[in-house]
Design an enzyme around this catalytic site. Structure first.
Site, PDB file in Angstrom:
ATOM      1  N   GLU A 232       0.858  -1.198   0.000  1.00 36.08           N
ATOM      2  CA  GLU A 232       0.000   0.000   0.000  1.00 36.08           C
ATOM      3  C   GLU A 232       0.885   1.236   0.000  1.00 36.08           C
ATOM      4  O   GLU A 232       1.626   1.485   0.946  1.00 36.08           O
ATOM      5  CB  GLU A 232      -0.908   0.006   1.244  1.00 36.08           C
ATOM      6  CG  GLU A 232      -1.749   1.279   1.337  1.00 36.08           C
ATOM      7  CD  GLU A 232      -2.525   1.412   2.647  1.00 36.08           C
ATOM      8  OE1 GLU A 232      -2.882   0.382   3.262  1.00 36.08           O
ATOM      9  OE2 GLU A 232      -2.763   2.558   3.062  1.00 36.08           O
TER      10      GLU A 232
ATOM     11  N   LYS B 106     -10.894  -2.126   6.594  1.00 32.48           N
ATOM     12  CA  LYS B 106      -9.693  -1.839   7.389  1.00 32.48           C
ATOM     13  C   LYS B 106     -10.187  -1.435   8.783  1.00 32.48           C
ATOM     14  O   LYS B 106     -11.083  -0.591   8.887  1.00 32.48           O
ATOM     15  CB  LYS B 106      -8.959  -0.693   6.703  1.00 32.48           C
ATOM     16  CG  LYS B 106      -7.872  -0.010   7.492  1.00 32.48           C
ATOM     17  CD  LYS B 106      -7.089   0.922   6.564  1.00 32.48           C
ATOM     18  CE  LYS B 106      -6.195   1.869   7.342  1.00 32.48           C
ATOM     19  NZ  LYS B 106      -5.133   2.448   6.513  1.00 32.48           N
TER      20      LYS B 106
ATOM     21  N   ARG C 284       0.234  10.383   0.495  1.00 33.01           N
ATOM     22  CA  ARG C 284       0.468  11.467   1.456  1.00 33.01           C
ATOM     23  C   ARG C 284       1.658  12.322   1.064  1.00 33.01           C
ATOM     24  O   ARG C 284       2.034  13.228   1.780  1.00 33.01           O
ATOM     25  CB  ARG C 284       0.759  10.889   2.841  1.00 33.01           C
ATOM     26  CG  ARG C 284      -0.410  10.196   3.461  1.00 33.01           C
ATOM     27  CD  ARG C 284      -0.074   9.696   4.851  1.00 33.01           C
ATOM     28  NE  ARG C 284      -0.836   8.504   5.114  1.00 33.01           N
ATOM     29  CZ  ARG C 284      -0.568   7.619   6.062  1.00 33.01           C
ATOM     30  NH1 ARG C 284       0.459   7.795   6.855  1.00 33.01           N
ATOM     31  NH2 ARG C 284      -1.320   6.559   6.217  1.00 33.01           N
TER      32      ARG C 284
HETATM   33  C1  3PG Z   1      -2.023   3.805   7.925  1.00 33.11           C
HETATM   34  O1  3PG Z   1      -2.012   4.706   7.148  1.00 33.11           O
HETATM   35  O2  3PG Z   1      -2.661   2.768   7.711  1.00 33.11           O
HETATM   36  C2  3PG Z   1      -1.305   3.993   9.222  1.00 33.11           C
HETATM   37  O3  3PG Z   1      -0.507   5.113   9.221  1.00 33.11           O
HETATM   38  C3  3PG Z   1      -0.511   2.804   9.587  1.00 33.11           C
HETATM   39  O4  3PG Z   1      -0.362   2.836  10.942  1.00 33.11           O
HETATM   40  P1  3PG Z   1       1.023   2.438  11.627  1.00 33.11           P
HETATM   41  O5  3PG Z   1       1.994   3.508  11.224  1.00 33.11           O
HETATM   42  O6  3PG Z   1       0.741   2.462  13.111  1.00 33.11           O
HETATM   43  O7  3PG Z   1       1.427   1.092  11.135  1.00 33.11           O
END
Ligand code: 3PG
Length: 211
Positions: free
Chosen positions: A41, A129, A45
């Protein structure tokens, strides 16, 4: 077109990736794919995220690419045009669900509560999710959610790491989890693909314990 369930069943861990410099995209994707993580993924951003999806789609054919942090319909069509095979959003939006149906793009929207999961169910979604998983109550909250909506599958993301991911994957309603810990932004920025490969190998080693 791969369905969402097909995609979620390809890999039990989906690295969530933030790419700041376009030259990191292909080496990072190769490092992850070579270490058994082919579902990736790429979050939208950063300025180069769409270009990163395009380059990886063209140069790393084994990768199954998702575009993450989708919050507008325009991002959906841009991500699809760049080569994304699925889209991920942090939350649930009826408009975005309708757009993904129009675009025929596999879609994994985020939910954090029973009401959101119920709405997603009403909209015909089958996998969601669960985000931000640890903050929203982790495994206990997810188990309670599944008690009342047993047909839904979940990809918990947010606060998942090497120490807790196995416990999520032991839940029958969890085909996969997502997280940034395998390829943290800081290591990508330092071009430390060796360390990222070590994270990936360690995760694969732990995965073997629940096969
Ligand atoms: C996302 O965008 O899914 C989150 O930023 C992932 O979360 P994490 O950084 O705690 O793994």
């Amino acid at each position: 077109m791969l369905t969402l369930i097909d995609i979620l069943q390809q890999s039990r861990i989906i690295p969530v990736i933030v790419i700041d410099k376009i030259e990191h995209a292909i080496p990072l994707a190769n490092t992850l794919v070579e270490n058994g993580f082919k579902v990736l993924e790429i979050t939208l951003r950063t300025d180069c995220a769409l270009e990163a999806i395009k380059q990886i789609a063209n140069s790393v054919p084994d990768a199954i690419l998702g575009a993450g942090t989708i919050i507008t319909p325009r991002q959906l069509s841009e991500a699809k045009a760049a080569g994304a095979q699925f889209a991920v959003s942090p939350g649930l939006s009826e408009q975005l669900v309708a757009e993904t149906k129009k675009e025929k793009l596999a879609y994994l929207p985020g939910i954090a509560t029973v009401s959101e999961a119920l709405l997603a169910y009403e909209l015909g979604l089958t996998a969601l999710k669960f985000f931000p998983a640890e903050i929203m109550g982790g495994i206990k909250a997810l188990s309670a959610l599944s008690e009342v909506l047993p047909s839904l599958q979940f990809c918990p993301t947010g606060g998942i790491n090497l120490d807790n991911f196995i416990n999520y994957l032991k839940l029958p309603q969890v085909p996969c989890i997502g997280g940034t810990w395998i390829a943290p932004r800081a290591l990508i920025e330092k071009e430390n693909f060796t360390e990222i490969a070590l994270h990936a190998k360690e995760a694969q080693r732990k995965l073997q314990t629940i096969l």
